[in-house]
Design an enzyme around this catalytic site. Structure first.
Site, PDB file in Angstrom:
ATOM      1  N   VAL A  98       0.865  -1.172   0.000  1.00 51.50           N
ATOM      2  CA  VAL A  98       0.000   0.000   0.000  1.00 51.50           C
ATOM      3  C   VAL A  98       0.903   1.223   0.000  1.00 51.50           C
ATOM      4  CG1 VAL A  98      -1.785   1.276   1.237  1.00 51.50           C
ATOM      5  CG2 VAL A  98      -1.771  -1.236   1.300  1.00 51.50           C
TER       6      VAL A  98
ATOM      7  N   GLU B 202       4.918  -2.075  15.293  1.00 55.69           N
ATOM      8  CA  GLU B 202       4.712  -1.830  16.719  1.00 55.69           C
ATOM      9  C   GLU B 202       3.498  -2.615  17.214  1.00 55.69           C
ATOM     10  OE1 GLU B 202       4.922   2.315  17.878  1.00 55.69           O
ATOM     11  OE2 GLU B 202       6.249   2.777  16.188  1.00 55.69           O
TER      12      GLU B 202
ATOM     13  N   TYR C  88      12.043   7.356  22.586  1.00 56.09           N
ATOM     14  CA  TYR C  88      11.226   8.566  22.696  1.00 56.09           C
ATOM     15  C   TYR C  88       9.796   8.139  22.975  1.00 56.09           C
ATOM     16  CZ  TYR C  88      11.341   7.177  17.742  1.00 56.09           C
ATOM     17  OH  TYR C  88      11.357   6.452  16.573  1.00 56.09           O
ATOM     18  N   GLU C  89       8.944   9.109  23.232  1.00 51.78           N
ATOM     19  CA  GLU C  89       7.521   8.901  23.524  1.00 51.78           C
ATOM     20  C   GLU C  89       7.269   8.412  24.949  1.00 51.78           C
ATOM     21  OE1 GLU C  89       4.370   9.355  20.990  1.00 51.78           O
ATOM     22  OE2 GLU C  89       5.939  10.861  21.257  1.00 51.78           O
TER      23      GLU C  89
ATOM     24  N   TRP D 252      12.992  10.808  14.676  1.00 51.64           N
ATOM     25  CA  TRP D 252      11.551  10.856  14.452  1.00 51.64           C
ATOM     26  C   TRP D 252      11.094  12.257  14.873  1.00 51.64           C
ATOM     27  CZ3 TRP D 252       8.013   8.460  11.759  1.00 51.64           C
ATOM     28  CH2 TRP D 252       6.688   8.835  11.947  1.00 51.64           C
TER      29      TRP D 252
ATOM     30  N   MET E 107      13.864   2.979  19.606  1.00 48.83           N
ATOM     31  CA  MET E 107      12.885   4.074  19.574  1.00 48.83           C
ATOM     32  C   MET E 107      12.806   4.731  20.957  1.00 48.83           C
ATOM     33  SD  MET E 107       9.927   2.795  16.950  1.00 48.83           S
ATOM     34  CE  MET E 107       9.452   1.319  17.842  1.00 48.83           C
TER      35      MET E 107
END
Length: 381
Positions: free
Chosen positions: A97, A169, A234-235, A357, A232
C-alpha cells in the site's frame, strides 16, 4: 561551539557581543526572526571553529512523510546518510500500500544530495493505527511473506530505494518468534541484492518487560536478524500520557544499557525526537490530549506568554508552564542542551547511528551541533 542560556535583560546584540559571534550568525543558527525576541531560559547554539577532521563517523537518518515541506527537506539532507520515507503498508495478501502522497520527488532530491532513500514498511491500517492482526496474519503465512518480500524488491528497484526499514509496533507476544523469523528471512533475501535491512525496536529495559508495546519484540533475535536496529528511545511523554519529557536521558540510558546486552553495538542507532508536546492542565487520564509542537514553536509559545524556560537536570530536557484563556499548560520539548546529552550518550557507549523521528520541521541548531561532534557517513563509507 558553546551553548548559551538567555538571562533576564539579554538581547541578540548583547549575547552576540559577549559570545564573540555576529548577530547574523547567532540569529541564523538559532532561527531567531525579527523582532528578535528571546525567552528567559532559552538555550542558544553559539558557533565556534569549523568542525575538526577527526569527528566520529555516524550513521544519521530520519523519517519523513512525503508531504514534508521541500525547503525543510533540502535543509536537512546535507546532514543525513539515509532518508527513511514513511511509509508503505501492506495487505493481508502481501500487496504493498503506497504512502498517502507521491514520494518520487523526495527520492529524487535525496539521491541528488548523495543520500540513500529507504523504504519504510509499516502495518498501518486505514485508520492510521498499527494493526497487529495484520502482522499476525503475515508472519504466520509463508506464502504471504514471499509475496510481500517479492513486492518489496520490485518496488525498491522501481523507486530506486537503497534499503528497507521494518517499523512494526504492538506485536503480539505469541508472534515474537515468527516476527523475528520474518525479519531474518527478509534480510537474507534483500541482502543478496545489495539492500540493507533495519528494524525499529520499542524501548525495552529488560527481556521480560510486560506490555503490548514490548512483549513481541525480542532484542536478541531481531538484533541478529537485521543489519541495523533503531532504538525508539522517545515517547515517554506522549499525546495521551501525563506531562513529561519525550526522551528523558535517564530512561534513554536504561534502554541503551539493556540493548547492549543483546545487540552488537555496531548495529545500534539511538532514536532522537524532533518535537515536543503541549499539555493542558490538569491532566486527566483518558481525557487530556497533548498537542504536538515543533521545538521552535515551543520557544515561541514561551515568548508569547512570558514564560521562563526551565531545565530538568535528571531528564536533561527543557520545559515550562504558561496560562492561556484561563487554562494552564505544560510544555516539554528539545533544545541544544537535550540534544547534547543524547549525543554524549552516543559517544559514551560507542553507538554507530542516530535516527530522528521525524524530519518534518527543521531545527538548525540540532544539525549544527551534531555536525560539530560527528561526521555523517555516506553510502559506501
Amino acid at each position: 561551539m558553546k551553548i548559551y542560556v538567555v538571562q533576564q535583560g539579554d538581547s541578540v546584540d548583547s549575547i552576540a557581543s559577549s559570545q564573540g559571534v555576529s548577530v547574523e550568525a547567532l540569529t541564523y543558527d538559532n532561527q531567531i526572526e525579527a523582532p528578535y525576541r528571546l525567552a528567559i531560559g532559552q538555550a542558544l547554539y553559539i558557533r565556534g571553529d569549523d568542525p575538526s577532521e577527526d569527528r566520529t563517523p555516524l550513521y544519521v537518518f530520519g523519517y519523513a512523510y512525503p508531504f514534508i515541506n521541500p525547503e525543510n527537506l533540502d535543509n536537512t539532507l546535507p546532514f543525513l546518510t539515509d532518508l527513511y520515507v514513511f511509509s508503505y503498508g501492506f495487505t493481508e495478501n502481501g500487496d504493498l500500500v503506497p504512502p498517502m502522497a507521491d514520494d518520487d520527488w523526495m527520492i529524487d532530491r535525496a539521491l541528488e544530495a548523495g543520500v540513500r532513500p529507504i523504504l519504510t514498511l509499516t502495518p498501518l491500517g486505514a485508520d492510521g493505527r498499527f494493526n497487529n492482526n495484520l502482522v499476525t496474519t503475515m508472519v504466520h503465512n509463508t506464502q504471504v511473506q514471499q509475496r510481500l518480500i517479492w513486492n518489496l524488491g520490485l518496488k525498491m528497484q522501481e523507486k530506486r530505494f537503497g534499503g528497507l526499514d521494518i517499523d512494526f509496533e504492538y506485536i503480539m507476544a505469541d508472534d515474537r518468534l515468527a516476527y523475528a523469523d520474518f525479519v531474518a528471512r527478509t534480510t537474507e533475501i534483500l541482502n543478496q541484492f545489495g539492500y540493507q535491512v533495519s528494524v525499529a525496536l520499542a524501548p525495552k529495559t529488560s527481556a521480560d518487560q510486560a506490555g503490548l508495546l514490548y512483549e513481541g519484540v525480542d532484542y536478541g533475535l531481531l538484533g541478529a536478524a537485521a543489519n541495523r536496529v533503531l532504538l525508539m528511545t522517545y515517547e515517554w511523554g506522549y499525546t495521551f500520557g501525563p506531562p513529561m519529557a519525550v526522551a528523558p536521558i535517564n530512561l534513554v540510558r536504561r534502554v541503551v544499557e539493556y540493548a547492549l546486552t543483546e545487540i552488537p553495538v555496531y548495529k545500534m542507532s539511538l532514536g532522537i525526537p524532533n518535537y515536543g508536546y503541549d499539555w493542558p492542565l490538569p491532566y486527566e487520564r483518558g481525557v487530556t490530549r497533548a498537542e504536538t509542537i515543533s521545538n521552535l514553536e515551543a520557544i515561541q509559545i514561551a515568548i508569547e506568554n512570558g514564560a521562563e524556560i526551565q531545565f530538568d537536570e535528571e531528564a536533561m530536557t527543557p520545559y515550562f508552564r504558561y496560562w492561556k484563556f484561563g487554562v494552564q499548560h505544560e510544555v516539554w520539548f528539545e533544545d541544544v542542551r537535550s540534544y547534547q546529552a543524547k549525543f554524549d550518550l552516543i559517544k559514551e557507549y560507542g553507538l554507530t547511528g542516530a535516527g530522528y523521528w521525524q524530519l518534518m520541521q527543521f531545527f538548525r541548531a540540532n544539525w549544527l551541533l551534531l555536525s560539530q561532534m560527528f561526521e555523517a557517513r555516506k553510502v559506501g563509507d
